[in-house]
Design an enzyme around this catalytic site. Structure first.
Site, PDB file in Angstrom:
ATOM      1  N   GLU A 249     -14.973  11.521  -2.862  1.00  0.00           N
ATOM      2  CA  GLU A 249     -13.891  11.500  -1.722  1.00  0.00           C
ATOM      3  C   GLU A 249     -14.101  11.157  -0.286  1.00  0.00           C
ATOM      4  OE1 GLU A 249     -11.603  11.910  -3.790  1.00  0.00           O
ATOM      5  OE2 GLU A 249     -10.511  13.876  -3.261  1.00  0.00           O
TER       6      GLU A 249
ATOM      7  N   THR B   5      -3.539   7.610   2.351  1.00  0.00           N
ATOM      8  CA  THR B   5      -4.151   8.944   2.881  1.00  0.00           C
ATOM      9  C   THR B   5      -4.158   8.666   4.325  1.00  0.00           C
ATOM     10  OG1 THR B   5      -4.860   9.480   0.544  1.00  0.00           O
ATOM     11  CG2 THR B   5      -5.945  10.638   2.541  1.00  0.00           C
TER      12      THR B   5
END
Lengths: 307, 307
Positions: free
Chosen positions: B129, B182
């Site tokens: 991530e 994001t």
């Protein structure tokens, strides 16, 4: 039909650390007594006030205001005499006004053969809080009426949840007898906070609720944190950091401000541990020049009780 | 010892409304497949990438980075070939990178005879991530590895809780195929919020956790609210308000943004209800000029699964 009832009106711990403004719990052996009697005068009266010097005019008394709101809702002109034997000190931060409001509406509801459920009594008791603090909050009246741990989910609409109470929980309450007014204590809180701190807080609150359902005492301890309100309000509480450190070193699961202070609470697992924490706090406080009360209580799962 | 393993690497819904940055859940029939084989080259390789055009260099691939972190921790020089069959679209907001990271570390752990528990695999998957979004968050890898609903209590130390999954829950996912990065979606969030909204949010999150423990579907629906992030991020999602209204009118318990969008989720009780919600969303979307995917899934209580 009963003509007279005597109740125990419990003290409560609100603003439980990460549960600021939403989470509270009910104490078991700290609280007031109240006697409520029907009268034939179609009149609501505060006929006795012992232990504290508080207003006896119905419209100036939290119990009076709460019962009045309830009777208005019922369109009832029944008369009641309310006797209040205060043991909780006003301004201590353990729900003194809430105890009186909750105790009064609970007792009158019983004398009227329970037209309302305990949850339905909340809005009336909240009227007492409006008188006491200018804000009709449920932080203390919810645990006082429902017992155990309560979560105020929302105000519009009002929704309060009863959460489980792990059986071994004991609470030590220290009330250092300095004056901290709720209004002042609210005024110093910052009205804006960082999103990062808010996320930490709701992570902890979610974990705390989980801990209550799973009887996970250690998780409960790790969740009783508050990086938002405690750092500010604790400034008003003498020796806060020292007493917190002493409590945690003595084995308390968690420690924080009760309500808006100045009382502080230490959440403990088991009575023996709570006795140790209490003794450690007492040892420290004896060296200071502040008058104080120290209480030890289990969680009271019932709330207001008939005596 | 196994030489080869094939796994299902599930999609996940993070930032579940009031659980922004802490609460996520795992999907059951939306996800990638991965095949991991031991090789004799003492080398970690991405040997196949189907379905999406993503980097195959180990240091540029989330699965590669995650497994590398794990092997470094073990001080192992075992070699593995990773084949990735992507079905989750990158940038969809349902944990595409997390599926690959979680699936890879899960599979390699199995091939190494499980030196780590699923929870212990989290920090490695989080390295994937970090590569994908610049932030080693656990929002998606936690539900992908642990299954069901997960709560990220804290990062320092990392503590993730598994919460119960009421059995009748079904999730409808709409992925409108527009690009929302994001990083952009994070950038528009306000870094400061009002304390009042934060209190509402943690009241709802506490209630949501309670609802998961008590199988209270209606409470769950009443708790899936977000007045902090959703009003801002939803601006980036076409027809958000319309699709939310349609979903709730069709009987969804709650509706919100999945991850950082553009996917949205509708939480439903029972498969029939979810089918209705899905059909209503499809009917609306057919009239628009946006390509979209629609999924319907139960909650996956296991997370990554061996196929």
């Amino acid at each position: 039909m009963m003509e007279e009832i005597k109740v125990f009106a419990p003290a409560t711990v609100a603003n439980l650390s990460c549960g600021f403004d939403v989470l509270g719990c009910c104490l078991d052996n700290v609280g007031d007594e109240m006697i409520i009697k029907k009268n034939d005068l179609n009149q609501l009266r505060i006929t006795k006030m012992e232990g504290q010097d508080l207003p006896m005019e119905v419209d100036q008394n939290v119990a009076g205001v709460a019962v009045k709101a309830m009777l208005e809702k019922l369109q009832s002109n029944e008369g009641f005499d309310i006797e209040i034997y205060k043991k909780i000190k006003a301004g201590s931060g353990i729900g003194s006004s809430a105890a009186s409001s909750a105790g009064a509406v609970y007792a009158v509801n019983k004398l009227l053969d329970s037209p309302f459920s305990s949850a339905e009594l909340l809005p009336f008791a909240m009227e007492g809080e409006r008188l006491a603090s200018g804000n009709a909050h449920a932080d203390n009246v919810a645990p006082a009426l429902l017992g155990g741990f309560t979560l105020v989910k929302s105000y519009e609409p009002l929704e309060v949840l009863s959460l489980p109470s792990p059986e071994e929980l004991n609470v030590v309450i220290l009330h250092p007898q300095i004056e901290v007014k709720t209004k002042d204590s609210r005024a110093i809180i910052k009205r804006n906070i960082s999103l990062d701190k808010a996320v930490s807080q709701w992570g902890n609150l979610g974990a705390l609720v989980s801990a209550l359902y799973t009887n996970d005492y250690d998780l409960l301890g790790r969740s009783l944190k508050d990086d938002i309100v405690e750092p500010i309000r604790s400034i008003l509480i003498p020796y806060f950091d020292e007493i917190k450190a002493i409590s945690l070193e003595s084995g308390a699961l968690g420690f924080g401000i009760s309500g808006s202070g100045p009382s502080v609470y230490a959440m403990c697992r088991g009575q023996q541990n709570a006795e140790n924490v209490k003794a450690s706090i007492a040892e420290f406080m004896e060296k200071q020049s502040i008058t104080y009360d120290l209480h030890l209580s289990k969680i009271n799962p019932e709330g207001v009780k008939i005596l």
